[in-house]
Scaffold this motif. Sequence first.
Motif, PDB file in Angstrom:
ATOM      1  N   TYR A 236      49.320  51.297  18.444  1.00  0.00           N
ATOM      2  CA  TYR A 236      50.293  51.516  19.500  1.00  0.00           C
ATOM      3  C   TYR A 236      50.281  50.136  20.341  1.00  0.00           C
ATOM      4  CZ  TYR A 236      49.096  56.398  18.379  1.00  0.00           C
ATOM      5  OH  TYR A 236      48.903  57.655  17.836  1.00  0.00           O
ATOM      6  N   ALA A 237      49.913  49.109  19.713  1.00  0.00           N
ATOM      7  CA  ALA A 237      49.954  48.013  20.338  1.00  0.00           C
ATOM      8  C   ALA A 237      51.557  47.475  20.575  1.00  0.00           C
ATOM      9  CB  ALA A 237      49.145  46.922  19.685  1.00  0.00           C
ATOM     10  N   THR A 238      51.790  46.668  21.501  1.00  0.00           N
ATOM     11  CA  THR A 238      53.108  46.444  21.767  1.00  0.00           C
ATOM     12  C   THR A 238      53.178  44.690  21.606  1.00  0.00           C
ATOM     13  OG1 THR A 238      52.887  46.024  23.978  1.00  0.00           O
ATOM     14  CG2 THR A 238      53.825  48.044  23.289  1.00  0.00           C
ATOM     15  N   SER A 239      52.068  44.195  22.130  1.00  0.00           N
ATOM     16  CA  SER A 239      52.079  42.565  21.998  1.00  0.00           C
ATOM     17  C   SER A 239      50.738  41.923  22.085  1.00  0.00           C
ATOM     18  CB  SER A 239      52.898  41.908  23.483  1.00  0.00           C
ATOM     19  OG  SER A 239      52.820  40.516  23.229  1.00  0.00           O
ATOM     20  N   LEU A 240      50.317  41.778  20.843  1.00  0.00           N
ATOM     21  CA  LEU A 240      48.964  41.201  20.529  1.00  0.00           C
ATOM     22  C   LEU A 240      48.905  39.791  21.287  1.00  0.00           C
ATOM     23  CD1 LEU A 240      47.957  42.482  17.258  1.00  0.00           C
ATOM     24  CD2 LEU A 240      46.949  43.217  19.329  1.00  0.00           C
ATOM     25  N   ARG A 241      50.127  39.003  21.157  1.00  0.00           N
ATOM     26  CA  ARG A 241      50.346  37.783  21.849  1.00  0.00           C
ATOM     27  C   ARG A 241      49.813  37.642  23.428  1.00  0.00           C
ATOM     28  NH1 ARG A 241      55.058  36.411  24.937  1.00  0.00           N
ATOM     29  NH2 ARG A 241      54.862  34.357  25.405  1.00  0.00           N
ATOM     30  N   LEU A 242      49.991  38.787  24.005  1.00  0.00           N
ATOM     31  CA  LEU A 242      49.770  38.658  25.378  1.00  0.00           C
ATOM     32  C   LEU A 242      48.482  39.593  25.672  1.00  0.00           C
ATOM     33  CD1 LEU A 242      53.087  39.936  26.711  1.00  0.00           C
ATOM     34  CD2 LEU A 242      52.336  37.619  27.034  1.00  0.00           C
ATOM     35  N   SER A 243      47.569  39.933  24.515  1.00  0.00           N
ATOM     36  CA  SER A 243      46.126  40.290  24.785  1.00  0.00           C
ATOM     37  C   SER A 243      45.291  39.400  24.937  1.00  0.00           C
ATOM     38  CB  SER A 243      45.913  41.213  23.566  1.00  0.00           C
ATOM     39  OG  SER A 243      45.703  40.577  22.201  1.00  0.00           O
ATOM     40  N   ASP A 244      43.952  39.593  25.088  1.00  0.00           N
ATOM     41  CA  ASP A 244      42.860  38.744  25.012  1.00  0.00           C
ATOM     42  C   ASP A 244      42.700  37.706  23.916  1.00  0.00           C
ATOM     43  OD1 ASP A 244      42.287  39.355  27.585  1.00  0.00           O
ATOM     44  OD2 ASP A 244      40.503  40.801  27.057  1.00  0.00           O
ATOM     45  N   LEU A 245      43.498  38.444  22.704  1.00  0.00           N
ATOM     46  CA  LEU A 245      43.519  37.623  21.400  1.00  0.00           C
ATOM     47  C   LEU A 245      44.251  36.385  21.471  1.00  0.00           C
ATOM     48  CD1 LEU A 245      43.524  40.352  18.598  1.00  0.00           C
ATOM     49  CD2 LEU A 245      41.808  38.727  19.323  1.00  0.00           C
ATOM     50  N   GLY A 246      45.204  36.499  22.529  1.00  0.00           N
ATOM     51  CA  GLY A 246      46.430  35.469  22.422  1.00  0.00           C
ATOM     52  C   GLY A 246      46.348  34.568  23.570  1.00  0.00           C
ATOM     53  N   TYR A 247      47.304  34.337  24.228  1.00  0.00           N
ATOM     54  CA  TYR A 247      47.486  33.323  25.143  1.00  0.00           C
ATOM     55  C   TYR A 247      46.914  33.611  26.526  1.00  0.00           C
ATOM     56  CZ  TYR A 247      49.293  28.389  25.767  1.00  0.00           C
ATOM     57  OH  TYR A 247      49.631  27.141  25.952  1.00  0.00           O
ATOM     58  N   THR A 248      45.633  33.647  26.518  1.00  0.00           N
ATOM     59  CA  THR A 248      45.343  33.765  27.972  1.00  0.00           C
ATOM     60  C   THR A 248      44.014  32.976  28.055  1.00  0.00           C
ATOM     61  OG1 THR A 248      43.648  35.692  27.009  1.00  0.00           O
ATOM     62  CG2 THR A 248      45.855  36.257  27.789  1.00  0.00           C
ATOM     63  N   ASN A 249      43.415  32.924  29.286  1.00  0.00           N
ATOM     64  CA  ASN A 249      42.525  31.975  29.544  1.00  0.00           C
ATOM     65  C   ASN A 249      41.571  32.570  30.452  1.00  0.00           C
ATOM     66  OD1 ASN A 249      40.550  29.954  30.390  1.00  0.00           O
ATOM     67  ND2 ASN A 249      41.941  28.601  30.975  1.00  0.00           N
ATOM     68  N   ASN A 250      40.321  33.281  29.994  1.00  0.00           N
ATOM     69  CA  ASN A 250      39.303  34.054  30.745  1.00  0.00           C
ATOM     70  C   ASN A 250      38.868  33.069  31.769  1.00  0.00           C
ATOM     71  OD1 ASN A 250      40.001  36.348  29.245  1.00  0.00           O
ATOM     72  ND2 ASN A 250      38.480  36.031  27.416  1.00  0.00           N
ATOM     73  N   ALA A 251      38.532  32.004  31.439  1.00  0.00           N
ATOM     74  CA  ALA A 251      37.917  31.115  32.427  1.00  0.00           C
ATOM     75  C   ALA A 251      38.779  31.068  33.720  1.00  0.00           C
ATOM     76  CB  ALA A 251      37.815  29.684  31.874  1.00  0.00           C
ATOM     77  N   GLN A 252      39.934  31.507  33.898  1.00  0.00           N
ATOM     78  CA  GLN A 252      40.892  31.300  34.793  1.00  0.00           C
ATOM     79  C   GLN A 252      41.060  32.797  35.630  1.00  0.00           C
ATOM     80  OE1 GLN A 252      44.770  30.261  33.591  1.00  0.00           O
ATOM     81  NE2 GLN A 252      43.998  28.544  32.443  1.00  0.00           N
ATOM     82  N   ALA A 253      40.287  33.654  35.049  1.00  0.00           N
ATOM     83  CA  ALA A 253      40.232  35.000  35.773  1.00  0.00           C
ATOM     84  C   ALA A 253      39.817  35.149  36.960  1.00  0.00           C
ATOM     85  CB  ALA A 253      39.516  36.018  34.932  1.00  0.00           C
ATOM     86  N   ASP A 254      38.714  34.010  37.653  1.00  0.00           N
ATOM     87  CA  ASP A 254      38.573  34.085  39.158  1.00  0.00           C
ATOM     88  C   ASP A 254      39.102  33.104  39.894  1.00  0.00           C
ATOM     89  OD1 ASP A 254      36.793  36.553  38.337  1.00  0.00           O
ATOM     90  OD2 ASP A 254      35.436  35.234  37.567  1.00  0.00           O
ATOM     91  N   LEU A 255      40.141  32.535  39.348  1.00  0.00           N
ATOM     92  CA  LEU A 255      40.756  31.383  40.264  1.00  0.00           C
ATOM     93  C   LEU A 255      41.248  31.814  41.548  1.00  0.00           C
ATOM     94  CD1 LEU A 255      42.468  29.028  37.607  1.00  0.00           C
ATOM     95  CD2 LEU A 255      40.548  28.670  38.924  1.00  0.00           C
ATOM     96  N   GLY A 256      41.785  33.148  41.624  1.00  0.00           N
ATOM     97  CA  GLY A 256      42.386  33.480  42.772  1.00  0.00           C
ATOM     98  C   GLY A 256      43.581  32.742  43.311  1.00  0.00           C
ATOM     99  N   ILE A 257      44.667  32.511  42.238  1.00  0.00           N
ATOM    100  CA  ILE A 257      45.639  31.836  42.644  1.00  0.00           C
ATOM    101  C   ILE A 257      46.508  32.874  43.461  1.00  0.00           C
ATOM    102  CG2 ILE A 257      47.783  30.802  41.660  1.00  0.00           C
ATOM    103  CD1 ILE A 257      45.507  29.331  40.992  1.00  0.00           C
TER     104      ILE A 257
END
Length: 527
Positions: A236-257
């Motif tokens: 049922y996935a739509t975009s694995l590109r936008l999942s945690d497998l793809g173009y994300t940066n977990n180190a940025q999760a707490d940046l608070g932008i």
Amino acid sequence: MTKTTLTLAERLQAWQTPARLPAIKGIRRGIERESLRITPDGHLAQTGHPGVLGSALTHANITTDFSESLMEFITPVSDSVEILLAQLSDIHGYTMRHLGEEQLWPLSMPCLLKGDDHIPLARYGSSNVGRMKTLYRQGLHHRYGSRMQVISGVHFNFSMPDSFWSEWHQLEGNGGCLQDFVSDKYLGLIRNVYRFGWLIPYLFGASPALCGSFLAGREHQLPFERLGKGTLYLPYATSLRLSDLGYTNNAQADLGISLNSLDEYVSSLRRAIGTHAPEFAKIGVKVDGEYRQLNDNVLQIENELYAPIRPKRTAESGEKPSEALATRGIEYIEVRSVDVNPFSAVGIDAGQIRFLDTFLLWCLLTPSAPLTEEEIALNRRNFNKVVLEGRKPGLELEVFGGDTLSLKALGERYFGELKEVAALLDACCGRGCYGKAHAQQLAAIQDPNLTLSARVLDELQQSGQDILPFGLELSKRYQQQLQQSRPRYWEDSYFDEEGARSGMRQHKIEQSDTSGFDEFLQNYFGQ
């Protein structure tokens, strides 16, 4: 006298008047489409960026992204959908006529990969600015691995014409500065994209499956199913590109932008660039005389901030993006959550563009309160749910305030408002095209089998083939189609001349350097 904020319905009514309606005409758009160069058997090309295409550092339309093999095609800004797609087609056509036997991979998730060591970093020559661009990519390689960096997408740049802003400022500006008003409203649009932006991967996500080589030796927690010999997918996935497998940066999760004001956005972005990251410090910055990354902060530079949408302002030479925003305000927004459409030779089609116009104008005109941490977390949960299981029957999403609704019911609610915006666009400039695009995407809300991700998965399952032959079949078809395409906007002579000019521009930059690389970096980060 203080003016109150109008509702969406009141704003739509105000814009429908004959005096204001023409001011909407002239939406400005630009497209940046990424695509991997591949060999005829589907491996990542190991050759350098073709010299015949000019300088990747300075060419106006044909460049590279992370890798020498990751091409990026850039259109100028246009207020015509037809011209925009004609330009994008001509860029593709010229490129395909100069790639020899190499092809362009038509999917967002990469082709056959042999590992990070076989993903060549993009090179931009010997100038300080060119070396900095390559070093930034070297840093990304050390921080996140190279595989994540060769995922392809379509970036959609969007802005409203000056006439629109003059009219709206007169209507609701309260006598303040026009540019501050523009920046404030664009940030409202961005906040609403975070609220409602799950619609984009639901409708335009086209990466429900990937080549197993992408995950070789990499840990993950996703319950993949297998298709053929080497294809992994989520039903049922739509975009694995936008999942945690793809173009994300977990180190940025707490940046608070913060997106609640331009001052807050710029200051929080600058804080992130100046925040030391212990995990990146372990990599080292300069080891045995060789640079490994630009610095050991959470973000090396502002471009490292991974976000589905960004506020933008064209920067002067050597100017940081945050300085440009702080000094001159927001000029346009960049939507980064659109997958490459594998059913289009150029990665996107006119119906998608017109729906994005409608969606973004709806987000702009819909009142947009500041985002709280609680709402940001809710929006992230909804987005992640849609990218991993957006077509799941009965899938429920959270509504801020405590309710849950099925994706279908929530989508139909939003599409009721989107229909009014589409009608507004058709009244001023659409000739029925916006209503048609709206109806096409509403059908996909009501029937998930009509989404791009469902169509991709259906073709794979119906044929029983891996994603590699599926992608190669499309790649070969588009290669032939584009090689034979006739110019629609630019003759090939334009690209011949731009290629030569770009080479001269790069040479001039290289000759004009007056400092060493270390001093150049110190000056850049000392701004």
